[in-house]
Design an enzyme around this catalytic site. Structure first.
Site, mmCIF file in Angstrom:
data_model
loop_
_atom_site.group_PDB
_atom_site.id
_atom_site.type_symbol
_atom_site.label_atom_id
_atom_site.label_comp_id
_atom_site.label_asym_id
_atom_site.label_seq_id
_atom_site.Cartn_x
_atom_site.Cartn_y
_atom_site.Cartn_z
ATOM 1 N N LYS A 1 31.556 -45.954 74.144
ATOM 2 C CA LYS A 1 32.452 -45.255 73.229
ATOM 3 C C LYS A 1 32.632 -43.816 73.686
ATOM 4 O O LYS A 1 31.678 -43.129 74.018
ATOM 5 C CB LYS A 1 31.874 -45.293 71.816
ATOM 6 C CG LYS A 1 32.867 -44.984 70.718
ATOM 7 C CD LYS A 1 32.297 -45.387 69.367
ATOM 8 C CE LYS A 1 33.370 -45.295 68.306
ATOM 9 N NZ LYS A 1 32.894 -45.807 67.011
ATOM 10 N N GLU B 1 31.407 -54.092 51.371
ATOM 11 C CA GLU B 1 31.595 -53.446 50.073
ATOM 12 C C GLU B 1 31.190 -54.335 48.901
ATOM 13 O O GLU B 1 30.599 -53.865 47.921
ATOM 14 C CB GLU B 1 33.060 -53.011 49.924
ATOM 15 C CG GLU B 1 33.481 -51.890 50.850
ATOM 16 C CD GLU B 1 33.829 -52.343 52.257
ATOM 17 O OE1 GLU B 1 34.076 -51.471 53.110
ATOM 18 O OE2 GLU B 1 33.860 -53.570 52.500
ATOM 19 N N ARG C 1 37.876 -54.161 48.155
ATOM 20 C CA ARG C 1 37.228 -55.345 48.729
ATOM 21 C C ARG C 1 36.062 -55.839 47.871
ATOM 22 O O ARG C 1 35.522 -56.916 48.113
ATOM 23 C CB ARG C 1 36.750 -55.021 50.144
ATOM 24 C CG ARG C 1 37.894 -54.739 51.105
ATOM 25 C CD ARG C 1 37.480 -53.815 52.248
ATOM 26 N NE ARG C 1 36.473 -54.375 53.111
ATOM 27 C CZ ARG C 1 36.704 -54.961 54.288
ATOM 28 N NH1 ARG C 1 37.938 -55.054 54.738
ATOM 29 N NH2 ARG C 1 35.731 -55.429 55.018
#
Length: 607
Positions: free
Chosen positions: A267, A350, A378
């Site tokens: 990354k 979530e 969600r």
């Protein structure tokens, strides 16, 4: 679309260098997800070299890894407009390009969408690049289970950069962890431990066992678990090695799937600051390219929340803070550092966060669940089934409520007021100032009459001198006027106060009320003042349907009163990307357009 079919390794390397430079320059000016895209440059280039995405389909999970794909599919000339109003969007969007087969702003959606696309047209190859902890999302696991061996044209690429938005919660090795609890392995492990306990070199041999266990797990589990699900496993592939990537993709191009390829990437690759601080550069505001530094930030509602949570945590050991992969984004970084046992990051899960908090509350603890408004959607079922029905005192901090700005339509928090006001037993608060946020948090600490929702915008904190303290179910009169009544909740108090003088110059002299308490609201104040004003406005930074204003209208009807209530909210729940302030004005919640909207409603009421 850019043609890379005949490009040599050297030409792809040169193109990768050009794209990285473009990514850094653009994101330094506009902000955006830099680290994830720097990590997938070679991967995306090689996919475009081998496959034909005018026919085949490429999905990213999450879509913030798709910048390179956008550049390669006819959007390079406009790429400098990334995240700006009417410019290139922050995520994949079919309305922006036919090369984006499915919208992608939330994690965990691509595998399910890809399965549907692959089943609908077996003649096309469907490739999913999934990373940033999305593979461990429950939605993704459900999709993997359902995909099985049925979809011969599906290729899944795990972009393993060992880094999600925050530190990964639940690693790939734990995701593939079933082998470690098999009967044969556990028996072997117990036998080895028994031998170890009889000798005096416990520590050294234990360390060796742990290293061996890790190696066995990583070697066998991807193959074991994925093949048991019906997927063919390939990997691990160097995600920056162009020859290795191209060879692998050429091999799988004509293979029957479904195929799972594990690719390792770095990354932030190619930009030293992003490599060193991967979390900061995952999603970043505009920065100085030479130093990697961002401008000093003023206090936001999120940062004030973080400060107050630390104070509350110091006062009460029963307080827990729960995040769903956004510890720093929601301001909880310091709480997690100071109270590591009471700070719980559940990852991109979530629904689990909501029910987990319910379990804590059922045992007398005081959980605070801090989740962005758009992601709280969600967990809607759990908010009803697990929290509301049992009336559990869970405190929900709904961050990034309202218009978020550059992250656009998949990230705007416009439905939370509708959600929470429609579910029984919830107390709903939208502080209008930073002091009210602090006061609401202080009240929440010992609040046990069911669950509570505290809503905060993605905004610099607003301070207003007022001696009257926040109370649940009570509103505050900020300024007295004639003929017009403005009931403002959340961020809208700041906006109506900012245009008050301009309204007065137009003959619109109104009483302005701070209505931080949405549910329950101040019924007495409303009934006492209903007949004193010609026009009543309810102002909120949320979707107009099933809104705070709707609640007030319902109440007035129930009381048998006849009064026109003007709702000032967002008429269309789909708000595009752009700067937050510009969007607020464009949608009639700020400045001149807010004034025009008020005038239009007054004029309409006279007809």
């Amino acid at each position: 679309m850019e043609n890379l079919k005949d490009a040599s390794v050297g030409e792809i390397e040169k193109r990768a260098e050009e794209i990285r430079k473009m990514l850094i320059e653009t994101v330094s000016k506009n902000g955006g997800h830099l680290g994830p895209n720097l990590g997938v440059v070679e991967l995306t280039l090689c996919l475009h070299k081998v496959f034909d995405f005018s026919k085949d389909k490429l999905l990213f999970d999450v879509g913030h890894q798709s910048y390179v794909h956008k550049i390669l599919t006819g959007r390079e000339e406009r790429f400098s407009t990334l995240r700006q109003r009417n410019g290139i969007g922050p995520f994949m969007d079919p309305k922006e390009s036919s090369y984006d087969p499915f919208i992608s702003g939330h994690a965990g959606t691509a595998l399910s969408a890809a399965a549907g696309i692959a089943l609908a047209d077996p003649s096309k190859k469907v490739i999913v690049v999934i990373g940033d902890a999305s593979i461990s999302n429950g939605h993704s696991l459900e999709a993997l289970n359902n995909i099985g061996a049925k979809l011969k044209n599906l290729i899944i690429i795990l972009n393993d950069n060992e880094m999600s938005i925050g530190k990964n919660v639940g690693s790939l090795s734990r995701f593939f962890g079933k082998l470690m609890v098999s009967e044969k392995y556990m028996s072997f492990r117990d036998d080895v431990k028994a031998i170890i306990n009889k000798i005096r070199i416990v520590n050294r041999v234990s360390d060796t066992l742990e290293r061996m266990e890790f190696s066995v797990k990583n070697f066998f589990l991807p193959l074991s678990i994925l093949e048991s699900l019906g997927l063919k496993f390939l990997g691990v592939i160097d995600g920056h090695n162009i020859e290795e990537l191209t060879d692998t993709f050429n091999k799988v191009k004509d293979m029957e799937g479904p195929i799972f390829i594990h690719i390792k990437t770095q990354k932030g690759k190619g930009y030293s600051f992003a490599e060193k601080d991967q979390e900061k550069f995952h999603g970043i505001s505009p920065f100085d390219m030479k130093t990697g530094s961002t401008p000093c930030k003023t206090k936001t509602y999120s940062s004030i929340l973080g400060e107050e949570m630390v104070k509350l945590g110091e006062e009460d050991e029963d307080i827990y803070a729960i995040s769903a992969g956004m510890v720093k984004g929601t301001g909880l970084g310091e709480f997690f550092e100071k109270f590591p046992k009471r700070g719980v990051d559940v990852g991109i899960a979530e629904g689990h966060a909501v029910t987990f908090a319910g379990g804590l509350a059922s045992m007398g603890k005081k959980p605070y669940v801090a989740i962005y408004s758009t992601f709280m959607q969600r967990g809607f079922s759990q908010l009803i089934h697990d929290i509301s029905i049992q009336k559990l005192p869970v405190r929900f901090i709904i961050d990034r409520a309202g218009i978020v700005g550059e992250d656009g339509k998949t990230h705007n928090g416009l439905y939370d007021i509708s959600m929470f006001t429609s579910i029984p037993n919830y107390t709903v608060i939208a502080p209008t100032t930073c002091d009210e946020l602090v006061e609401a948090l202080e009240i929440s600490k010992d609040f046990n009459d069911g669950p509570m929702m505290i809503r905060i915008p993605r905004e610099i904190s607003f301070l207003l001198e007022n001696d009257e303290k926040f109370q649940i179910g009570k509103w505050k009169e900020i300024k007295k006027g004639k003929k017009y009544l403005f009931i403002a909740t959340g961020s809208m108090l700041k906006e109506i106060l900012s245009i008050d003088e301009q309204l007065k110059s137009k003959g619109i002299d109104g009483t302005i009320v701070s209505a931080a308490s949405i549910k329950p609201f101040d019924e007495k104040y409303l009934l006492d003042n209903l007949d004193k004003y010609d026009n009543i406005f309810v102002m909120e930074e949320a979707y107009e349907k099933n809104s705070f204003g709707s609640s007030i209208l319902d109440f007035i009807n129930e009381m048998g009163k006849k009064k026109l209530i003007n709702k000032i909210a967002i008429e269309n729940g789909i708000v595009p990307h752009g700067k937050r302030g510009e969007l607020l004005e464009e949608f009639g919640l700020k400045g001149e357009n807010l004034i025009k909207r008020i005038e239009e409603k007054i004029d309409a009421g006279k007809k």
